[in-house]
Each structure stands twice: as C-alpha cells, then as structure tokens.
Design an enzyme around this catalytic site. Sequence first.
Site, PDB file in Angstrom:
ATOM      1  N   HIS A  30      -1.476  -3.195   2.081  1.00  0.00           N
ATOM      2  CA  HIS A  30      -2.501  -3.684   1.228  1.00  0.00           C
ATOM      3  C   HIS A  30      -1.749  -4.799   0.189  1.00  0.00           C
ATOM      4  O   HIS A  30      -1.621  -5.328  -0.414  1.00  0.00           O
ATOM      5  CB  HIS A  30      -3.647  -2.505   0.607  1.00  0.00           C
ATOM      6  CG  HIS A  30      -4.174  -3.041  -0.242  1.00  0.00           C
ATOM      7  ND1 HIS A  30      -5.250  -3.114  -0.267  1.00  0.00           N
ATOM      8  CD2 HIS A  30      -3.651  -3.065  -2.097  1.00  0.00           C
ATOM      9  CE1 HIS A  30      -5.501  -2.828  -2.111  1.00  0.00           C
ATOM     10  NE2 HIS A  30      -4.779  -3.080  -2.135  1.00  0.00           N
ATOM     11  N   GLU A  31      -0.517  -3.546  -0.431  1.00  0.00           N
ATOM     12  CA  GLU A  31       0.334  -3.946  -1.620  1.00  0.00           C
ATOM     13  C   GLU A  31       0.956  -5.736  -1.266  1.00  0.00           C
ATOM     14  O   GLU A  31       1.216  -6.535  -2.194  1.00  0.00           O
ATOM     15  CB  GLU A  31       1.039  -3.222  -2.216  1.00  0.00           C
ATOM     16  CG  GLU A  31       0.303  -1.693  -2.628  1.00  0.00           C
ATOM     17  CD  GLU A  31      -0.628  -1.834  -3.816  1.00  0.00           C
ATOM     18  OE1 GLU A  31      -0.575  -2.589  -4.097  1.00  0.00           O
ATOM     19  OE2 GLU A  31      -1.625  -1.157  -3.580  1.00  0.00           O
ATOM     20  N   HIS A  59      -1.766  -7.966  -2.328  1.00  0.00           N
ATOM     21  CA  HIS A  59      -1.202  -8.436  -3.612  1.00  0.00           C
ATOM     22  C   HIS A  59       0.655  -9.396  -3.838  1.00  0.00           C
ATOM     23  O   HIS A  59       0.307 -10.300  -4.864  1.00  0.00           O
ATOM     24  CB  HIS A  59      -1.541  -7.206  -4.779  1.00  0.00           C
ATOM     25  CG  HIS A  59      -2.693  -6.902  -5.001  1.00  0.00           C
ATOM     26  ND1 HIS A  59      -3.531  -7.185  -5.511  1.00  0.00           N
ATOM     27  CD2 HIS A  59      -2.745  -5.213  -4.914  1.00  0.00           C
ATOM     28  CE1 HIS A  59      -4.638  -6.417  -5.810  1.00  0.00           C
ATOM     29  NE2 HIS A  59      -4.306  -5.120  -5.200  1.00  0.00           N
ATOM     30  N   GLU A 113      -7.296  -9.336  -5.443  1.00  0.00           N
ATOM     31  CA  GLU A 113      -8.154  -7.799  -4.672  1.00  0.00           C
ATOM     32  C   GLU A 113      -8.764  -8.760  -3.375  1.00  0.00           C
ATOM     33  O   GLU A 113      -8.347  -8.116  -2.125  1.00  0.00           O
ATOM     34  CB  GLU A 113      -8.966  -6.813  -4.999  1.00  0.00           C
ATOM     35  CG  GLU A 113      -9.321  -5.651  -4.494  1.00  0.00           C
ATOM     36  CD  GLU A 113      -8.105  -5.099  -4.837  1.00  0.00           C
ATOM     37  OE1 GLU A 113      -7.041  -5.041  -5.448  1.00  0.00           O
ATOM     38  OE2 GLU A 113      -8.206  -3.430  -4.064  1.00  0.00           O
TER      39      GLU A 113
END
Lengths: 459, 459
Positions: B262-263, B266, B292
């Site tokens: 997920h990160e 970003h 996001e």
Amino acid sequence: MKDPKLDRLRELVGEVDDLRKAATLLFWDQRVMMPPGGAQARAEASATVGRLAHQKFVSPELGKLLDELDEGDYDYDSFEASLIRVTKRDYEKAVRVPPELTGEMRRSSALALSAWGPAKQSSDFQALLPHLERNLELRHRYVECFPPPDETYDVLLDDYEPLMKTAEVREVFDELKRELLPLIEEIGEAGEVDSSFLQGDFDVSAQRDFSMKILRAFGYTDDEWRLDQTAHPFMTSPGGGDIRLTTNFRPNDISSIFGSVHEFGHGVYEWGVDPSLQRTPLGSGVSLALHESQSRSWENLVGRSRAFWRHFYPELQQTFAAQLGSVDEEAFYRAVNKVHPSLIRIDADEVTYNMHIILRFELEQDLIDNRLEPKDLPGAWSARMDEYLGVDVPDDARGVLQDMHWAGGSIGYFPTYSLGNVISVQIWERLKEDVGDVDEQMERTCSGASSRRRRRSSA
Amino acid sequence: MKDPKLDRLRELVGEVDDLRKAATLLFWDQRVMMPPGGAQARAEASATVGRLAHQKFVSPELGKLLDELDEGDYDYDSFEASLIRVTKRDYEKAVRVPPELTGEMRRSSALALSAWGPAKQSSDFQALLPHLERNLELRHRYVECFPPPDETYDVLLDDYEPLMKTAEVREVFDELKRELLPLIEEIGEAGEVDSSFLQGDFDVSAQRDFSMKILRAFGYTDDEWRLDQTAHPFMTSPGGGDIRLTTNFRPNDISSIFGSVHEFGHGVYEWGVDPSLQRTPLGSGVSLALHESQSRSWENLVGRSRAFWRHFYPELQQTFAAQLGSVDEEAFYRAVNKVHPSLIRIDADEVTYNMHIILRFELEQDLIDNRLEPKDLPGAWSARMDEYLGVDVPDDARGVLQDMHWAGGSIGYFPTYSLGNVISVQIWERLKEDVGDVDEQMERTCSGASSRRRRRSSA
C-alpha cells in the site's frame, strides 16, 4: 521577567532557535537516515532554513530590542543579563553576514557532505576537491564580512570558540608540541604494548548491545536518547529532551565502545542544560572546547580508566570470549591505553591525538591565508604526518579525506578538540582534589542513572 | 521560461517548498525516530516552520507576481500555466488564514500526535480528549477564515481534495452504501472463508525481509527509498529522490505485507513526479484521492490478485513454513481476500473498508457542525459501528483512538480513502481495456525495477 521587551526578545530568539533545531534535524537525518537520492533537495532545504534563521536573527526589530535592553540592569549571572549579553554578541557577528551567504554556505556544505562519503570510500580526493574549493571560497567571503582581525583565522575560530584568538591557541599548542614530541619518541623506544587482540572478529550487534549497556549505566534512557550507526560519529540534539548519539560499529575492532562513550559525553552535556534555557541562545554548550572536554573526559578519563574496566571488563570478556577470553584485565587496560602513532585521528591514543589536531590547525591557517591551495592538501598532509608522527599516508581515505569537517565547511573547528583535551584534564584534576576517591566511587557506582533522573525531574 | 516574473515566482515558491520539506522531515522523524522527550521542542519547531512557510507563501511580493502573471499567456497544460494556476488557487486560500493560526494548528497537532500514541496504547480516550477539543476549536477558527460555504465541511475537504464538495462525496458514498450494505449481508450469509492460518507466529524480521523482496521487485532501491517500522504506517517524501515508506510489522499476522505494498503505491506516485517540477506546488500528487487510488491499486488490485501470489506465494510459504506449509495457493488467495466486518479500518477488507470511512465522514461532519461534541465521540462511534457493520467496539483503542488523523488535526481527510478506492478500480478497468492481459503480464514480470529505472534516468 517584568520587562515586556525582554519577553519579546525571548519570543524572537525562540523562533530563530526553532529554525536552528529544524536545521539540526535536516543535518542529522542527512548523515544517519537519508537515502543518497535526497541530497539535492536536502541541500536546498538546509540552505533555505539556514538563511531564514539568519534573516530572522538579524531582523531590525531584534536589533532595536538589543539596543534598548541593558544587561547592566540585571546581575551579571542572571538569566536576563546573560540572554542580553550572549544575544548581542551573536547578533553583532550575524548582522555583518548577508543571509544569502549563510544560505549559500549551508547549501554548499550539504552538497559537499554528500560527496564526501563516496569520495572517502573510493579514496578519490579529486571528487571532493571542487567542493573544498567552493567551501574555502565561501569562507573567504565570510571572513571579509568582519573588520580586519589580528589573524584571518581568528574570525573562523571565534564561531566555535567564542572570544579565543589564534595566537592563544598557538601558545597552548606550542607547549603541547614541545612536551608531546619527545614523549612520543620516548614511548616509542620503550617497546610495544601488545594490543593485537583488539583487532579481530567482533560481532557488530553484540558491540551495539555492549555500548547500550554502558550508556544505560551512565544515564541513557529511551525516552530522551537515541544511538544510531553512522560512518563518522557525532552527537546532536534537535530539541530539548532529544539527545542523538551516533557511533560507527566496525566489525574488526571494538573502538565503537570508546566512540559511544565519547558521544555520550557530548550528549550528557546538552542533556544537562536547564530546561528553562531552551529556545534561547543560552540553551546549548558555551563553546566547542568545553563540549569536547566533556566527551574526552568520558572517553579517556572515565572510559579508559582501570576503575571503569574493573566494572565492565568481565562482561566484555564474556561477550567476546573468542577474542578476549585469555586476555586479563591488566593486559586489556594497557592495550586500550597504548600509545602508538597512527593514521586516523579518531582512533588515535591520548598522546598522539593532539598532533593530529595541530597538523589540521596549521593546514587550516595555511588554507585561509592562501599559503596552501586545496589541490595541494594531500601532499602537505603527508609531509606533516611524516614530520609529526613518522607515519606514511598510504592513501587519501586514510589521509586528508578521513574527517568530514572540511567537507562540511568547518574551518576553525579542529583546534577545539585539543583545547577540550586540555580542559578535560584540568577539570579532572580539580575533581580529584575536591572528591578524592573518584576511582573508587566510579568502580562502585557505575549505574547512577536513577539518581540523575531524579535531579532533572525536580528541576 | 523567458518571463523574469515567472523566474522570480519560481524562486519564491521554491523557498516555501523547502520549508514544507523541512516540516515533512520534522513530522516523519517525530513518528519514526524521535524519542518521546523531544515532543515539546518538536511542537515548537513544527509550529515555527509551518508558520514561516505560510508567511513566505502569502508575501505581498508573491501576491503581486500572481496578479501580474496571466496563465492565459501559455497553453493550459504547460508548466507555466499550471504553475500560475495552481499557485493562485493555493495563494487565494492561504492568504485568508493568519500565519499564527497555521502555526498554532501545527503546534497543537504535534502535541496531540505525541499524546495519541500513549493514549491508544492504554485505550485512554480522556487523555486525548483535550487535544481533540483544541484541534477542533482551531478548525472552527480555520473555517471562519473563508466565505460561508454550502456546507462547513467543504472548507476542510478542499484542503485534501481540491475543488470537491461535500455533497458530491455524499452522492458517491450514498451509492456505495446502497450497494455495499446488502452485499456485506449477502457475503456474511454465504459462510466463512477459513483464514485462521493468517493469525499466528510470524517472525518480524522475516516479514521485513519479505516486504523488501516485494518492494525491490516493484522498483524500490536503496539510493532513493527507505522502509521503517512505525505504529501507524504512512508514506512521505522530504525531498525529491527521497521516498520514505513505513510499515507496522506485527508479530501475529502478515498484514505488514499489504501495508508495505500500500505505502509503496503512495511512494511510487511521488517517485514518478517529473524532477523538473520539484520545488514547485506541482511537485507532488494532485489530490489525496488520486494518491490513495495508487496505494489501493497496489495493495488490492496488485497485492491481492491471483497473479501476484502465483509469483510470490511459493516463497512466502517457504518463509513461514510452520504457518503456511499446508495451505495451498488458492486457500491463501481466498483468505487474503476474505470479507468480514471487523474493528480496524486499516485491516478491513475491500468491501467493508468503505463503511469504516463513511462512519468517519459522517462523524466529522457532525463534529464540525457542532452536532457532536468530542467527548461524545466514543458513544457515537460504537453506535455507528453496530449499525453499519454489526460490530461491537470493546474499547477505544480499537475504536475512536485507532487512527491518528484526528489527533493530527486532519478533518476532511478520511473520505479521500474511499474516493481513492473508487478511482483505483476505474483506472484498473481502463487498464484492462487498454492492455488486455494485465494478469498474465504481472505474473511474468514481477521484477520490472530495471526498466523503470531506465525511464527515470532518461527523463
């Protein structure tokens, strides 16, 4: 504090201090955490924060307040008089320097520091040379901001050791030189101390654990301290209650222990600052030499003492049994105090250490007075290493590239190390006079953390 | 760029960007590195840097330049027109807010964030409450700086999702709610998927190594990225070429893998910013929802896909043989995609996740419109968790204290998560149309790092 002008002064210097703390963090992070790709952006951020801190500090409002405030209205040693006096002294220097120059010095230092690591790694002096030339050029411009000094070097020295003159340093160093050179020779002739067991295979994470054990005994706590790995150790504090030590844990020796103890000395000096002085120019060490007197006291007078090792050696021996199992405490004590001319300043023993500093002090004066060009540094370095310590410099990594100071733009910083050595022993002599059985007490109480904590929380 | 006014604008926004980068580092360090003792000093430094960034941005010189520059002189999509347009939009908002308020919001956030960790740890809502009240009071003052909006919440939302209105979000969320609530019920009735093997003993350093293996396959390199441990994961970038991911490696599950992925989403979005846009307001993601969409794409559409696990599962199985040795790929795939109402947003599945957001979105509106007082948050939280997900909230740590956003002062941020989910699937649908065999390609080439590197260095 009744004077609203003093309150306002405090607000203004507080804001400047905040920016300096941000700059400190930008520096710490660059040396310890930042991936190399961030170098350019970090140089810009450091330049801007440095320039703004400077602009804020030399603001007309702050100047006017300082004109109107009179330290004579307060006791010399009061917070008020000290704040006015020290801020005035700093202000009168800062106001001479254009903020653009400050920003440019910061940017250039940040870029040079990023280049220094790889240059040292590959022993490539040419890769650092343009940065050194740029740093020196900026220091020349800096010096020109001030009235002609007795010696050019005075201007630079004053940033690290306020009010001290080059001539005074020279006097101290001449005496050191006079005493040390024959002593080094005499020790050399007295025969080798065996320290071969200090080289070998020392597990890095066990070293870290051992350093932590010592530091905790000294008063390190997780809520106010950090210890990180870095190539060139330093201590810094990006805020009250936030003390950051760095150490180089090397797999082939245990020098990290002395490094950690050294940086702890710096750390505990900052840690001891009265919280009421935070966010003022009084909220940090008074000079780099006094700072270094603390680190050298802990490293050499505590960390290389018999009493210290009587406490810690059994555990060290157990930790590194393969290396030290058959080495008794006395042999270990002698080895970690062995005097032997060597290449690297931070690894040097107490006796030869000062010659490393004198060499740098002399080269720095030659550079700033244009008697030596940066490109000729490696040659000049080798010649003086041979003259002072009889040591051959095999490459620039172990010569002129070993320290980060010049890459960081710091000229005038080095002498404070030896001055710190001198001060450390002066303080220690006095401590022994006043306390008497220092060694005995140290041996008994190598875990004074809790009592120190109490003192602080009642402050 | 020929216009000297544009050059000057670029200089001025560059300086502001430097300060924001410094503020970013102060934040990252506080969450990841700072010993807790540094909280007070950090709050001051953050406040000052935030206030100065604001002051610099709303300077009369910058305002005058923006008046004089006309984006109509350039193509809409050109760098020049975009810089003028985006800077104007930001300026017109910023100039309404007193820098003192910005600074105060920063200080209050920094202090509240320091209190949030311990409060969550001990599930002590009362310890955080005064901070939440203070944050809310400051947001009320912030809202009052702007002309009356259609809905109060619009002002806050606009900081995270520029130009979007609360009514538009509500429309999207109403549709989501309409579709999701029956779907959640239906899935609930379809019987349990076994995911018991995802709970157990998972060595934390093996988890880290596995995350690193995935990230390196995606394009993570040591020269531009970091991955650190933190309680509440986030990504930030304190400078171009300096991408910092954080993950929470928990000993009892492997959720860290999805967190890291997920990160990374970003991170790679920031990493992909054209270097020529650095030090301008164009040098970052355009909105949090789009940000996001990238993290959710990587986490859910890549990281929970069959193709991804066809590549990585054998190695995961080997790494955690005791837990996963007897679990086949299909069973694992089903378990990591299991839908089941639960307490914690960041651990929620794709289907129930949006209900966690809708709950927060509604509570935030109630708070800012004074229909709900901060002290009544725990009760309101529990009631809505029961209503939307049929879940009992056993304590505030697993309820209202679970996220750091409100402590950090962010109200209006949460909805961008669900908007990001929606956008991620929209982009993915289009990707499948354009590319066709996405899954097949992904399965084949789960190590595209080198080709991405080449693209960047030729940029």
